[in-house]
Write a protein that holds these residues in place. Structure first.
Motif, PDB file in Angstrom:
ATOM      1  N   ARG A  84      17.424  53.920  20.277  1.00 12.05           N
ATOM      2  CA  ARG A  84      17.795  52.931  21.164  1.00 12.05           C
ATOM      3  C   ARG A  84      18.848  52.620  21.734  1.00 12.05           C
ATOM      4  NH1 ARG A  84      14.594  48.261  19.323  1.00 12.05           N
ATOM      5  NH2 ARG A  84      14.483  47.446  21.264  1.00 12.05           N
ATOM      6  N   ILE A  85      20.111  53.405  21.120  1.00  9.88           N
ATOM      7  CA  ILE A  85      21.335  53.215  21.771  1.00  9.88           C
ATOM      8  C   ILE A  85      21.776  54.524  22.366  1.00  9.88           C
ATOM      9  CG2 ILE A  85      22.548  53.459  19.795  1.00  9.88           C
ATOM     10  CD1 ILE A  85      24.529  51.085  20.703  1.00  9.88           C
ATOM     11  N   GLY A  86      21.095  55.648  22.031  1.00 17.44           N
ATOM     12  CA  GLY A  86      21.674  56.997  22.089  1.00 17.44           C
ATOM     13  C   GLY A  86      22.496  57.553  21.209  1.00 17.44           C
ATOM     14  N   THR A  87      22.184  58.726  20.930  1.00 17.19           N
ATOM     15  CA  THR A  87      23.145  59.248  19.647  1.00 17.19           C
ATOM     16  C   THR A  87      24.538  59.364  20.058  1.00 17.19           C
ATOM     17  OG1 THR A  87      21.496  60.944  19.298  1.00 17.19           O
ATOM     18  CG2 THR A  87      23.204  61.511  18.338  1.00 17.19           C
ATOM     19  N   THR A 107      27.152  40.850  16.150  1.00 19.81           N
ATOM     20  CA  THR A 107      26.617  42.257  16.183  1.00 19.81           C
ATOM     21  C   THR A 107      26.384  42.699  14.888  1.00 19.81           C
ATOM     22  OG1 THR A 107      27.594  42.475  18.200  1.00 19.81           O
ATOM     23  CG2 THR A 107      26.931  44.635  17.053  1.00 19.81           C
ATOM     24  N   GLN A 153      26.151  57.425  22.264  1.00 22.45           N
ATOM     25  CA  GLN A 153      26.611  56.006  22.281  1.00 22.45           C
ATOM     26  C   GLN A 153      26.857  55.695  20.861  1.00 22.45           C
ATOM     27  OE1 GLN A 153      27.703  54.719  24.988  1.00 22.45           O
ATOM     28  NE2 GLN A 153      28.067  52.731  24.272  1.00 22.45           N
ATOM     29  N   ALA A 154      26.196  55.913  20.028  1.00 21.50           N
ATOM     30  CA  ALA A 154      26.528  55.394  18.383  1.00 21.50           C
ATOM     31  C   ALA A 154      27.467  56.167  17.991  1.00 21.50           C
ATOM     32  CB  ALA A 154      24.925  55.847  17.977  1.00 21.50           C
ATOM     33  N   LEU A 195      30.406  54.381  19.228  1.00 22.36           N
ATOM     34  CA  LEU A 195      30.614  52.927  18.773  1.00 22.36           C
ATOM     35  C   LEU A 195      31.133  53.042  17.201  1.00 22.36           C
ATOM     36  CD1 LEU A 195      29.858  49.999  18.443  1.00 22.36           C
ATOM     37  CD2 LEU A 195      27.650  50.635  17.649  1.00 22.36           C
ATOM     38  N   ARG A 211      23.448  41.025  13.312  1.00 19.03           N
ATOM     39  CA  ARG A 211      22.264  41.685  13.859  1.00 19.03           C
ATOM     40  C   ARG A 211      21.877  43.164  13.161  1.00 19.03           C
ATOM     41  NH1 ARG A 211      18.128  39.966  17.115  1.00 19.03           N
ATOM     42  NH2 ARG A 211      19.688  38.975  18.329  1.00 19.03           N
ATOM     43  N   LEU A 212      22.583  43.984  13.026  1.00 14.62           N
ATOM     44  CA  LEU A 212      22.714  45.175  12.553  1.00 14.62           C
ATOM     45  C   LEU A 212      22.527  44.993  10.996  1.00 14.62           C
ATOM     46  CD1 LEU A 212      25.215  47.724  14.074  1.00 14.62           C
ATOM     47  CD2 LEU A 212      22.810  48.066  14.049  1.00 14.62           C
ATOM     48  N   PHE A 272      17.885  53.327  15.301  1.00 15.89           N
ATOM     49  CA  PHE A 272      19.020  52.744  16.196  1.00 15.89           C
ATOM     50  C   PHE A 272      19.586  53.715  16.922  1.00 15.89           C
ATOM     51  CE2 PHE A 272      23.713  52.132  16.694  1.00 15.89           C
ATOM     52  CZ  PHE A 272      23.597  50.674  16.954  1.00 15.89           C
ATOM     53  N   GLU A 273      19.533  55.032  16.769  1.00 15.12           N
ATOM     54  CA  GLU A 273      20.084  55.963  17.693  1.00 15.12           C
ATOM     55  C   GLU A 273      19.221  56.006  18.807  1.00 15.12           C
ATOM     56  OE1 GLU A 273      22.073  59.291  15.755  1.00 15.12           O
ATOM     57  OE2 GLU A 273      23.526  58.010  14.669  1.00 15.12           O
TER      58      GLU A 273
END
Length: 154
Positions: free
Chosen positions: A124-127, A20, A129-130, A133, A23-24, A121-122
């Motif tokens: 795609r994944i959601g604020t 991960t 959820q980010a 994370l 990738r990031l 990024f946020e």
């Protein structure tokens, strides 16, 4: 096909985290490319900026790096005139680091590029959820994961 046979699946936390992170890392490196900085350099410039004139040991501790890796990452930033190192006024054995005006301008440029990547990024994944994370990863980084000394075999 079982979960263990699926491509990329691993029960190893380290392997999954490293995959991960790669990738990031690529994503942010590509976003920062117009500035000429890598994500690691951006993070280091940012850490120096928010810390004032930190000691190298304090930077290494904050970024969970050893001093030799920090020195390696700092070299091109010093060479390019973005940061400078200098001895601490009270203890000349301690080396401190500060952004130069050119370094502050480079950081300001890179923050704009980083902000776009962060928003993508946020999106795609959601604020939320980010944020979760980051909180989870900060929690993992704060763990004392030192392995106990092995008992002598008899």
């Amino acid at each position: 096909m079982t979960d263990l046979q699926q491509p990329g699946f691993s029960r190893c936390n380290n392997a999954t985290l490293r995959r991960t992170a790669r990738r990031l890392g690529r994503f942010y490196d590509e976003a920062l490319a117009p500035s000429g900085l890598k994500g690691t350099q951006f993070g280091l410039l940012f850490q120096i900026s928010v810390s004032g004139e930190p000691a190298m040991g304090a930077i290494a501790e904050a970024l969970i790096m050893d001093l030799s890796a920090l020195g390696h990452t700092l070299k091109p930033l010093v060479r390019d005139g973005y940061v400078e190192t200098f001895p601490d006024k009270d203890d000349r054995r301690v080396k401190r680091v500060r952004l130069t005006p050119v370094g502050q301008a480079k950081l300001d440029e890179a923050i704009k590029l980083w902000s776009v990547a962060q928003q993508q990024f946020e999106a795609r994944i959601g604020t939320e959820q980010a944020a979760k994370l980051r909180a989870t990863l900060d929690g993992v980084a704060a763990l004392d994961l030192e392995m106990p000394a092995a008992a002598p075999s008899r």
